[in-house]
Design a protein around this motif. Structure first.
Motif, mmCIF file in Angstrom:
data_model
loop_
_atom_site.group_PDB
_atom_site.id
_atom_site.type_symbol
_atom_site.label_atom_id
_atom_site.label_comp_id
_atom_site.label_asym_id
_atom_site.label_seq_id
_atom_site.Cartn_x
_atom_site.Cartn_y
_atom_site.Cartn_z
ATOM 1 N N ILE A 10 0.852 -1.188 0.000
ATOM 2 C CA ILE A 10 0.000 0.000 0.000
ATOM 3 C C ILE A 10 0.890 1.241 0.000
ATOM 4 O O ILE A 10 1.720 1.419 0.890
ATOM 5 C CB ILE A 10 -0.916 0.013 1.235
ATOM 6 C CG1 ILE A 10 -1.761 -1.262 1.300
ATOM 7 C CG2 ILE A 10 -1.809 1.248 1.221
ATOM 8 C CD1 ILE A 10 -2.526 -1.422 2.604
ATOM 9 N N VAL A 11 0.697 2.100 -0.996
ATOM 10 C CA VAL A 11 1.564 3.267 -1.164
ATOM 11 C C VAL A 11 0.820 4.546 -0.801
ATOM 12 O O VAL A 11 -0.320 4.771 -1.235
ATOM 13 C CB VAL A 11 2.076 3.384 -2.619
ATOM 14 C CG1 VAL A 11 3.098 4.519 -2.724
ATOM 15 C CG2 VAL A 11 2.689 2.080 -3.090
ATOM 16 N N SER A 12 1.465 5.382 -0.017
ATOM 17 C CA SER A 12 1.008 6.757 0.229
ATOM 18 C C SER A 12 2.211 7.672 0.041
ATOM 19 O O SER A 12 3.329 7.205 -0.219
ATOM 20 C CB SER A 12 0.453 6.907 1.658
ATOM 21 O OG SER A 12 1.518 6.907 2.601
ATOM 22 N N SER A 13 1.987 8.956 0.196
ATOM 23 C CA SER A 13 3.107 9.891 0.074
ATOM 24 C C SER A 13 4.122 9.712 1.191
ATOM 25 O O SER A 13 5.271 10.150 1.082
ATOM 26 C CB SER A 13 2.585 11.332 0.085
ATOM 27 O OG SER A 13 1.974 11.628 1.332
ATOM 28 N N VAL A 50 -0.482 -1.266 -4.306
ATOM 29 C CA VAL A 50 -1.887 -0.939 -4.095
ATOM 30 C C VAL A 50 -1.940 0.556 -3.807
ATOM 31 O O VAL A 50 -1.405 1.028 -2.796
ATOM 32 C CB VAL A 50 -2.480 -1.749 -2.935
ATOM 33 C CG1 VAL A 50 -3.949 -1.396 -2.744
ATOM 34 C CG2 VAL A 50 -2.316 -3.250 -3.195
ATOM 35 N N MET A 51 -2.571 1.305 -4.706
ATOM 36 C CA MET A 51 -2.515 2.760 -4.640
ATOM 37 C C MET A 51 -3.908 3.368 -4.739
ATOM 38 O O MET A 51 -4.816 2.752 -5.311
ATOM 39 C CB MET A 51 -1.623 3.291 -5.765
ATOM 40 C CG MET A 51 -0.169 2.853 -5.625
ATOM 41 S SD MET A 51 0.919 3.545 -6.896
ATOM 42 C CE MET A 51 0.761 2.308 -8.173
ATOM 43 N N PRO A 52 -4.072 4.567 -4.202
ATOM 44 C CA PRO A 52 -5.364 5.245 -4.402
ATOM 45 C C PRO A 52 -5.555 5.572 -5.872
ATOM 46 O O PRO A 52 -4.587 5.860 -6.591
ATOM 47 C CB PRO A 52 -5.226 6.518 -3.555
ATOM 48 C CG PRO A 52 -3.755 6.744 -3.428
ATOM 49 C CD PRO A 52 -3.131 5.389 -3.432
ATOM 50 N N GLY A 53 -6.798 5.516 -6.329
ATOM 51 C CA GLY A 53 -7.071 5.896 -7.708
ATOM 52 C C GLY A 53 -6.546 7.292 -7.994
ATOM 53 O O GLY A 53 -6.632 8.192 -7.158
ATOM 54 N N LYS A 382 -11.188 10.912 -1.211
ATOM 55 C CA LYS A 382 -10.406 10.509 -2.374
ATOM 56 C C LYS A 382 -8.922 10.762 -2.100
ATOM 57 O O LYS A 382 -8.556 11.520 -1.211
ATOM 58 C CB LYS A 382 -10.825 11.321 -3.612
ATOM 59 C CG LYS A 382 -12.315 11.335 -3.914
ATOM 60 C CD LYS A 382 -12.796 10.017 -4.461
ATOM 61 C CE LYS A 382 -14.247 10.092 -4.930
ATOM 62 N NZ LYS A 382 -14.752 8.771 -5.357
ATOM 63 N N GLY A 383 -8.079 10.106 -2.908
ATOM 64 C CA GLY A 383 -6.659 10.430 -2.911
ATOM 65 C C GLY A 383 -5.813 9.693 -1.906
ATOM 66 O O GLY A 383 -4.605 9.904 -1.849
ATOM 67 N N VAL A 384 -6.413 8.801 -1.122
ATOM 68 C CA VAL A 384 -5.663 8.120 -0.078
ATOM 69 C C VAL A 384 -6.337 6.795 0.255
ATOM 70 O O VAL A 384 -7.557 6.660 0.113
ATOM 71 C CB VAL A 384 -5.565 9.011 1.187
ATOM 72 C CG1 VAL A 384 -6.933 9.227 1.817
ATOM 73 C CG2 VAL A 384 -4.579 8.459 2.209
ATOM 74 N N ILE A 385 -5.540 5.820 0.642
ATOM 75 C CA ILE A 385 -6.075 4.554 1.137
ATOM 76 C C ILE A 385 -6.072 4.637 2.647
ATOM 77 O O ILE A 385 -5.017 4.602 3.298
ATOM 78 C CB ILE A 385 -5.243 3.374 0.618
ATOM 79 C CG1 ILE A 385 -5.433 3.252 -0.897
ATOM 80 C CG2 ILE A 385 -5.644 2.075 1.318
ATOM 81 C CD1 ILE A 385 -4.605 2.170 -1.549
#
Length: 461
Positions: A10-13, A50-53, A382-385
């Motif tokens: 799972i990827v975030s900033s 696995v990334m946010p749309g 939106k923009g984040v898991i």
């Protein structure tokens, strides 16, 4: 019954997390280990990110030239979600002598039951007056918390006084105005001179829109915004000259949010040169601002890496090469201005950004998903898991290799800016609010299920 996504990264900033995700209905309800329940569907994301749309905050679907629309909202958003973008924000355009409400009604008709992605609007202001000023308040109530103004194009261009007054109103409302920064008056004069001198080929689109006129408009905008003391958003930054002007304004303490596009990172002005027998092929790259030099490509990549450029959008505005672009075969000023790109953005930034070590995978998520959501009032839905967020999820296999080929694309246009480019990655699964829309690069839900997103006021980064 829910859906479990397991074994993925799972990827975030902020980094990469190796945990499972549980989706129930439209939402992410839990992130952790050993979270599955009886009868949950299990999706194994081993080897995948696995990334946010992704969110594309700069599209122009349903653009018309000679009575033809290449990419409608139906085809354009189908291409968008095929390419990992689950939400778009399009520009509803006020025309001269009309109202913002009329533009909103028109765009609502275009999008109704017709989008594969979720969607919102920015409102373009081209006719500034007291009524328009009042209507900005109504737009905010409708969830439209961002606007756009142009320094160029006679049918859209506004003067400095209008920009000053609109920025004051925007500051009062807590909204954000984005700007197309090119000196339109001088461009019009340069175009006239080019035609008078018999310079009609597509390359003169680039020659008559030099980077100095982007720099000048940015300087003028930041001077006006400094007086009002309010942030501004600059769309599709294209040049090192414009970038340096933004740096100077930031050094004075101004808040400027910056967007660029893949074409300004990967293509350059040599594409306007005649190639082989087809001397008109440069028309494919007629967009504004035009393509710049390779040094500008590198300056902009570095700007993303440093966090000076906040968003990578597309400015997708598709016109077919045949018939539509050919309207300007004898006069470059008649070539419809715009190009496709919504389908390719995600993989291009991954391939030529992440894999080339220009940016990290975390930065990709930041500029394609998180920042757009935060800036334009979609975060944290939106923009984040995240637990409680919409289940807009992309499962991305990074190792798959392919070649961009217009004949195989989803976007409804007869060419591709990046024809022949190698790209890496495959979208194994794409979910929109918990619904599986794409599996192994194929649309599996043939009914458009996109919903209008009523946006909050954004967070200035």
């Amino acid at each position: 019954m829910g859906i479990i996504i397991t074994n993925g990264k799972i990827v975030s900033s902020k980094g990469i997390l190796e945990k499972d995700i549980r989706i129930v209905g439209e939402k992410i309800v839990e992130i952790g280990l050993d979270i599955s329940k009886a009868e949950d569907e299990i999706i194994d994301a081993k080897g995948s990110y696995v990334m946010p749309g992704a969110i594309d905050v700069h599209t122009h679907f349903d653009a018309d030239a000679c009575g033809i629309v290449a990419d409608s909202f139906y085809t354009g958003t189908k291409a968008a979600i095929s390419g990992g973008t689950t939400t778009i924000i399009d520009f509803a355009e006020q025309v001269k002598d009309s109202t913002l409400r009329e533009a909103l009604n028109q765009w609502n008709e275009k999008t109704k039951d017709n989008t594969y992605t979720d969607y919102g609007y920015h409102m373009t202001i081209s006719d500034w007056n007291k009524e328009t000023e009042k209507e900005m308040e109504y737009m905010v109530k409708e969830g439209i918390t961002s606007f756009k103004m142009f320094f160029a194009y006679k049918d859209l261009q506004v003067d400095d006084r209008a920009i000053y007054e609109a920025l004051k109103k925007s500051k009062e409302l807590g909204t954000l105005i984005s700007f197309h920064c090119e000196n339109g008056n001088l461009i019009d004069k340069l175009r006239e001179e080019a035609i008078l001198n018999g310079n009609t080929e597509p390359i003169f689109h680039m020659e008559t829109r030099p980077p100095s006129l982007e720099r000048e408009a940015i300087s003028r905008l930041t001077s006006i915004a400094e007086i009002v003391d309010t942030p501004v958003y600059i769309v599709h930054l294209s040049s090192k000259e414009g970038y340096k002007e933004i740096e100077r304004a930031k050094e004075r303490g101004q808040k400027i949010i910056v967007e660029t596009c893949p074409q300004y990172l990967l293509l350059n002005k040599d594409y306007y040169l005649p190639k082989g027998k087809d001397s008109f092929e440069g028309a494919k790259y007629v967009m504004s601002p035009p393509l710049r030099d390779m040094e500008s490509n590198e300056v902009l990549w570095n700007g993303i890496k440093l966090g000076e450029i906040d968003v990578v959008a597309t400015d997708h505005c598709a016109f077919n090469y045949k018939v539509q672009k050919e309207l300007g075969i004898d006069d470059f000023t008649k070539i419809p201005n715009g190009a496709p790109g919504v389908e390719n953005r995600f993989k291009l930034i991954y391939t030529y950004g992440v894999r080339k070590n220009k940016i990290t995978i975390e930065k990709l998520v930041e500029v394609l998903s998180e920042n757009p959501a935060k800036i334009f009032g979609l975060y944290p839905n939106k923009g984040v898991i995240k637990e409680g967020s919409d289940a807009d999820i992309v499962i991305f296999n990074p190792e798959y290799k392919s070649i961009i080929n217009a004949e195989e694309q989803v976007q409804n246009v007869d060419y591709n800016l990046y024809e022949g480019f190698t790209q890496y990655g495959r979208f194994e699964y794409i979910f929109l609010r918990g619904q599986l829309i794409v599996e192994k690069e194929k649309i599996v839900n043939s009914t458009p299920t996109g919903k209008y997103q009523k946006r909050d006021k954004g967070n200035i980064l």
